[in-house]
Design an enzyme around this catalytic site. Sequence first.
Site, short mmCIF file in Angstrom:
data_model
loop_
_atom_site.label_atom_id
_atom_site.label_comp_id
_atom_site.label_asym_id
_atom_site.label_seq_id
_atom_site.Cartn_x
_atom_site.Cartn_y
_atom_site.Cartn_z
N ASP A 13 -23.79 17.83 13.31
CA ASP A 13 -22.69 17.42 14.18
C ASP A 13 -23.19 17.06 15.57
O ASP A 13 -24.30 17.42 15.97
CB ASP A 13 -21.67 18.57 14.31
CG ASP A 13 -20.73 18.63 13.12
OD1 ASP A 13 -20.53 17.59 12.48
OD2 ASP A 13 -20.21 19.73 12.84
N TYR A 23 -31.06 27.84 9.80
CA TYR A 23 -30.47 27.49 11.09
C TYR A 23 -30.57 28.70 12.03
O TYR A 23 -30.53 29.85 11.58
CB TYR A 23 -28.98 27.17 10.95
CG TYR A 23 -28.66 25.80 10.42
CD1 TYR A 23 -28.53 24.72 11.29
CD2 TYR A 23 -28.46 25.57 9.06
CE1 TYR A 23 -28.22 23.45 10.81
CE2 TYR A 23 -28.15 24.30 8.58
CZ TYR A 23 -28.03 23.25 9.46
OH TYR A 23 -27.71 22.00 8.99
#
Lengths: 246, 246
Positions: free
Chosen positions: A52, A110
């Site tokens: 994103d 992540y």
Amino acid sequence: MRNIKLLIEYDGTNYAGWQRQKNAISLQQTLENSIKSITGEKIEATGCSRTDSGVHAKGFVCNFYTCSTIPEDKYREAINSKLPQDIIVLKSEEVVQDFHARYSCVGKTYSYTVLNREVGSALMRNTAYHYKYKLDMESMRRGAEHIIGTHDFSAFRNLGSSVKTTVRTVTKLDLQREGQCIKFLVSADGFLYNMVRIIVGTLLQVGIGKISSEEVKFILESGDRSFAGPSVPPQGLCLEEVNYNI
Amino acid sequence: MRNIKLLIEYDGTNYAGWQRQKNAISLQQTLENSIKSITGEKIEATGCSRTDSGVHAKGFVCNFYTCSTIPEDKYREAINSKLPQDIIVLKSEEVVQDFHARYSCVGKTYSYTVLNREVGSALMRNTAYHYKYKLDMESMRRGAEHIIGTHDFSAFRNLGSSVKTTVRTVTKLDLQREGQCIKFLVSADGFLYNMVRIIVGTLLQVGIGKISSEEVKFILESGDRSFAGPSVPPQGLCLEEVNYNI
């Protein structure tokens, strides 16, 4: 055609995410333009995931096919000479024909960084989420244990992309305090849309006592997004590593 | 008039340093304008030091005099509401009349971050100096030992501001490896112009074997700037802490 794999680091602050878009500057487009100015070919870079807007990466992977005869390790410097400073190729190599940055991927890690102090930060404004409330690390760690394993993560995704299955296997979910920051490290075979950001948002609710660590199990089992915490903002998120067997 | 002390963090990337200038945007001017929009007064903020363009701070101190009756701790939020995101007030308090951010200062600590790997970084491009050569940490530490103590640091300053004496006392000079970074921490009662950046530049030369760790002593004794290493770039430098007895 040769298949070239790139390992990339980027600061996502000024991009509308990885994926090419009509009215905004994407990482994909910026990289493809740089490659084009090197090889002269119009290429398509396949990314390991859609990140994103505002999300960063230290180890994003993409691949592209080319007829260019540049030695595999020389793409790095060549492409870097054309890229803006907020994107950098860390490694370039030729890989087998059927390597696909997304489909060949078997796991990703992540990190999510929370700045946990009373006042925000100028230096970390684009790389951490400022959260001022006192957090109980032990409760959050107990909550995190329920997330680890193979589950249907429907309660931990936002709608935005279609998937065949909402079952994922989280292999690691570590929380570490580093000075005034709390760093979450999450590894899984794959992630649903906003999954890391909802996991972190839920664990922060556990940290302030709004959700008990045991409730995390029930939220997961409910499959109901509305029971989980909010998606924390993008700037704390960073794609650290992508794994392949190929 | 009340004397207000501010503790400030800033990302110096987009500023021409602390000091007000005619043709460039300074931190001082930006802060003073924000304070003016709160109190209505045209004030002058006195900084603890002049930082160069691109240099950052996690603990910069300044003070200003005001007739405003805002409670001392409320200046923080009020000023922050007017500041751009790359400057933030961490603390505000009223101090004694003769507190002076520069003259009352008895010591400062700077950090300098070197990214020591083959390729540069997108995420650290504004906060670390990329240096790709292999470094011998032990040699650098031995070289650093010569710097600690009270010396004439003429060899470790660039011309740029006049000072009464070039003698300073370095109380700490630590080198730590943190992942792919090397962090230098330097504390002294005061610093000459570019002193930290020249110390680091010289120790990097020691690290690659261009200067021996013993030579650092002779460079210091020579008082000759040309014998020391180059000034490393500003973006690795960060003012961490400023100390006062008052």
